[in-house]
Scaffold this motif. Structure first.
Motif, PDB file in Angstrom:
ATOM      1  N   UNK A 283      30.248  46.254   3.159  1.00  0.00           N
ATOM      2  CA  UNK A 283      31.554  45.737   3.547  1.00  0.00           C
ATOM      3  C   UNK A 283      32.039  44.792   2.461  1.00  0.00           C
ATOM      4  N   UNK A 284      33.088  45.177   1.773  1.00  0.00           N
ATOM      5  CA  UNK A 284      33.605  44.366   0.677  1.00  0.00           C
ATOM      6  C   UNK A 284      33.995  42.969   1.141  1.00  0.00           C
ATOM      7  N   UNK A 285      34.608  42.848   2.302  1.00  0.00           N
ATOM      8  CA  UNK A 285      35.072  41.544   2.782  1.00  0.00           C
ATOM      9  C   UNK A 285      33.916  40.584   3.040  1.00  0.00           C
ATOM     10  N   UNK A 286      32.716  41.119   3.300  1.00  0.00           N
ATOM     11  CA  UNK A 286      31.544  40.272   3.522  1.00  0.00           C
ATOM     12  C   UNK A 286      30.734  40.053   2.249  1.00  0.00           C
ATOM     13  N   UNK A 287      31.066  40.780   1.196  1.00  0.00           N
ATOM     14  CA  UNK A 287      30.347  40.624  -0.060  1.00  0.00           C
ATOM     15  C   UNK A 287      30.588  39.216  -0.599  1.00  0.00           C
ATOM     16  N   UNK A 288      29.664  38.730  -1.396  1.00  0.00           N
ATOM     17  CA  UNK A 288      29.799  37.366  -1.883  1.00  0.00           C
ATOM     18  C   UNK A 288      29.449  37.253  -3.354  1.00  0.00           C
ATOM     19  N   UNK A 289      29.939  36.172  -3.951  1.00  0.00           N
ATOM     20  CA  UNK A 289      29.606  35.835  -5.332  1.00  0.00           C
ATOM     21  C   UNK A 289      28.981  34.449  -5.342  1.00  0.00           C
ATOM     22  N   UNK A 290      28.187  34.194  -6.364  1.00  0.00           N
ATOM     23  CA  UNK A 290      27.493  32.906  -6.484  1.00  0.00           C
ATOM     24  C   UNK A 290      27.835  32.284  -7.830  1.00  0.00           C
ATOM     25  N   UNK A 291      28.133  30.988  -7.813  1.00  0.00           N
ATOM     26  CA  UNK A 291      28.523  30.275  -9.021  1.00  0.00           C
ATOM     27  C   UNK A 291      27.285  29.847  -9.810  1.00  0.00           C
ATOM     28  N   UNK A 292      27.301  30.129 -11.106  1.00  0.00           N
ATOM     29  CA  UNK A 292      26.208  29.743 -11.989  1.00  0.00           C
ATOM     30  C   UNK A 292      26.481  28.384 -12.635  1.00  0.00           C
ATOM     31  N   UNK A 293      25.456  27.819 -13.237  1.00  0.00           N
ATOM     32  CA  UNK A 293      25.572  26.481 -13.830  1.00  0.00           C
ATOM     33  C   UNK A 293      26.546  26.463 -14.990  1.00  0.00           C
ATOM     34  N   UNK A 294      26.444  27.458 -15.881  1.00  0.00           N
ATOM     35  CA  UNK A 294      27.271  27.481 -17.085  1.00  0.00           C
ATOM     36  C   UNK A 294      28.177  28.702 -17.082  1.00  0.00           C
ATOM     37  N   UNK A 295      29.251  28.606 -17.822  1.00  0.00           N
ATOM     38  CA  UNK A 295      30.140  29.745 -17.953  1.00  0.00           C
ATOM     39  C   UNK A 295      31.595  29.372 -17.762  1.00  0.00           C
ATOM     40  N   UNK A 296      32.445  30.376 -17.909  1.00  0.00           N
ATOM     41  CA  UNK A 296      33.893  30.161 -17.876  1.00  0.00           C
ATOM     42  C   UNK A 296      34.349  29.563 -16.553  1.00  0.00           C
ATOM     43  N   UNK A 297      33.802  30.033 -15.441  1.00  0.00           N
ATOM     44  CA  UNK A 297      34.269  29.538 -14.145  1.00  0.00           C
ATOM     45  C   UNK A 297      34.036  28.033 -14.007  1.00  0.00           C
ATOM     46  N   UNK A 298      32.837  27.577 -14.343  1.00  0.00           N
ATOM     47  CA  UNK A 298      32.540  26.145 -14.228  1.00  0.00           C
ATOM     48  C   UNK A 298      33.371  25.316 -15.187  1.00  0.00           C
ATOM     49  N   UNK A 299      33.619  25.851 -16.390  1.00  0.00           N
ATOM     50  CA  UNK A 299      34.449  25.140 -17.367  1.00  0.00           C
ATOM     51  C   UNK A 299      35.873  24.974 -16.844  1.00  0.00           C
ATOM     52  N   UNK A 300      36.413  26.029 -16.270  1.00  0.00           N
ATOM     53  CA  UNK A 300      37.764  25.961 -15.710  1.00  0.00           C
ATOM     54  C   UNK A 300      37.810  24.963 -14.557  1.00  0.00           C
ATOM     55  N   UNK A 301      36.828  25.027 -13.674  1.00  0.00           N
ATOM     56  CA  UNK A 301      36.785  24.102 -12.553  1.00  0.00           C
ATOM     57  C   UNK A 301      36.739  22.652 -13.005  1.00  0.00           C
ATOM     58  N   UNK A 302      35.947  22.412 -14.034  1.00  0.00           N
ATOM     59  CA  UNK A 302      35.767  21.041 -14.526  1.00  0.00           C
ATOM     60  C   UNK A 302      36.971  20.548 -15.323  1.00  0.00           C
ATOM     61  N   UNK A 303      37.431  21.348 -16.272  1.00  0.00           N
ATOM     62  CA  UNK A 303      38.466  20.904 -17.206  1.00  0.00           C
ATOM     63  C   UNK A 303      39.871  20.933 -16.604  1.00  0.00           C
ATOM     64  N   UNK A 304      40.197  21.966 -15.852  1.00  0.00           N
ATOM     65  CA  UNK A 304      41.556  22.101 -15.331  1.00  0.00           C
ATOM     66  C   UNK A 304      41.750  21.447 -13.976  1.00  0.00           C
ATOM     67  N   UNK A 305      40.674  21.422 -13.166  1.00  0.00           N
ATOM     68  CA  UNK A 305      40.838  20.963 -11.784  1.00  0.00           C
ATOM     69  C   UNK A 305      39.907  19.811 -11.409  1.00  0.00           C
ATOM     70  N   UNK A 306      39.138  19.318 -12.367  1.00  0.00           N
ATOM     71  CA  UNK A 306      38.247  18.173 -12.130  1.00  0.00           C
ATOM     72  C   UNK A 306      37.295  18.421 -10.967  1.00  0.00           C
ATOM     73  N   UNK A 307      36.830  19.652 -10.874  1.00  0.00           N
ATOM     74  CA  UNK A 307      35.866  20.031  -9.832  1.00  0.00           C
ATOM     75  C   UNK A 307      34.481  20.137 -10.462  1.00  0.00           C
ATOM     76  N   UNK A 308      33.538  19.417  -9.897  1.00  0.00           N
ATOM     77  CA  UNK A 308      32.173  19.416 -10.413  1.00  0.00           C
ATOM     78  C   UNK A 308      31.221  19.902  -9.318  1.00  0.00           C
TER      79      UNK A 308
END
Length: 325
Positions: A114-139
């Protein structure tokens, strides 16, 4: 979406080296970055090329078969985010770790997937964390998991499908205003759902919004004005912004009333879809050809929407950083 919109036309002003160099200089100088002028000259063309590469990916996606669109749109969004990062971090990418996607998917079950129940997990390093930190101040995003349903309900235009196909998956939302309104009105339905009075609700929302807000009135209805809402749509979460109608909604669920900028949902959903299209080819083509899955309407609607709304939101970010002389 039912309207046509040339989302790339506003980007044309950045396809000028003198303008982009001055733009980057203003970003670096306002952040007290050493050698701001030298760095702005160095980064001017990489910044433009990120934007151009992103535009090419998106425009190619629109001409491509649906089966190829997730990969093209994901890489188009990635290039656009890299351009945005360069406005904050003049040495991006400073190492190879930040070049990773920053996300992983779980192993798929072949039966009853079921695609709607599928999930993703955030890793320590990478583009997603950089965007969260730099653009949105999310740590401290590392290790967080998000289902596709949780991500899709951050996107206002997806709500109609949930209401029609699986209303139990998403909470109700309430109209609080429009971009043309000077203030937003938070009706009693929200207070009742959150079990708060006006004063407490105001403090609760103030803790979640990153945009400056002023309480205009608390009786009988909570009214709030936001500073520069038009130029802060990229971070107006937990408000839900509808690009087609310019309406703004708020969920009636306290659990879903969290600060999670919509563009992050676009990135994570596209990452997952791009992985599916590359590595789960059989499931992907069965979805496209047999229409046997309830996931099909969600995925098709999202692909059409994200091709316009993701570039729109990130231009809103870039535009918000322009310093007026």
């Amino acid at each position: 979406m039912s309207f046509t919109y040339d989302v790339w036309k506003p980007y044309h002003l950045f396809f000028s080296a003198p303008f982009s160099q001055k733009y980057l200089y203003n970003q670096y100088n306002s952040s007290s970055i050493v050698d701001a002028e030298q760095r702005s000259f160095k980064n001017c063309y990489p910044f433009i090329y990120y934007l151009e590469h992103s535009k090419n990916y998106y425009q190619t996606a629109l001409k491509s078969h649906t089966s190829m669109q997730p990969v093209l749109l994901f890489y188009g969004l990635s290039q656009l985010l890299k351009a945005c990062l360069l406005t904050k971090n003049p040495v991006y990418p400073e190492n190879t770790a930040v070049l990773a996607h920053g996300v992983s998917t779980r192993k798929r079950k072949k039966q009853s997937y079921d695609f709607l129940d599928d999930e993703v997990k955030i890793q320590k390093n990478g583009l997603f964390s950089e965007v969260g930190k730099e653009l949105f101040h999310m740590k401290q995003l590392e290790g967080q998991k998000y289902t596709m349903t949780e991500l899709l309900i951050h996107i206002d235009e997806m709500y109609s499908l949930f209401n029609e196909l699986s209303p139990s998956r998403a909470s109700k939302k309430v109209l609080v205003g429009n971009l043309n309104n000077k203030e937003l009105i938070f009706p009693n339905q929200i207070k009742e759902s959150y079990h708060m009075d006006n004063t407490r609700l105001h403090l609760y929302l103030q803790d979640r919004f990153k945009i400056d807000m002023r309480m205009q009135e608390i009786n009988p209805t909570l009214r709030i004005s936001f500073a520069n809402l038009h130029t802060n749509l990229y971070q107006c979460s937990p408000l839900l912004f509808n690009l087609e109608t310019s309406d703004l909604h708020l969920t009636t669920s306290r659990e879903q009333c969290v600060y999670f900028p919509e563009i992050l949902s676009h990135y994570l959903i596209l990452y997952n879809l791009s992985m599916i299209s590359r590595y789960e080819t059989e499931w992907w083509y069965e979805l496209l050809h047999t229409y046997s899955s309830k996931d099909y309407p969600y995925i098709m609607h999202f692909l059409q929407l994200t091709s316009i709304k993701a570039p729109y939101l990130l231009f809103n970010y870039l535009q918000s950083q322009i310093k007026k002389d």
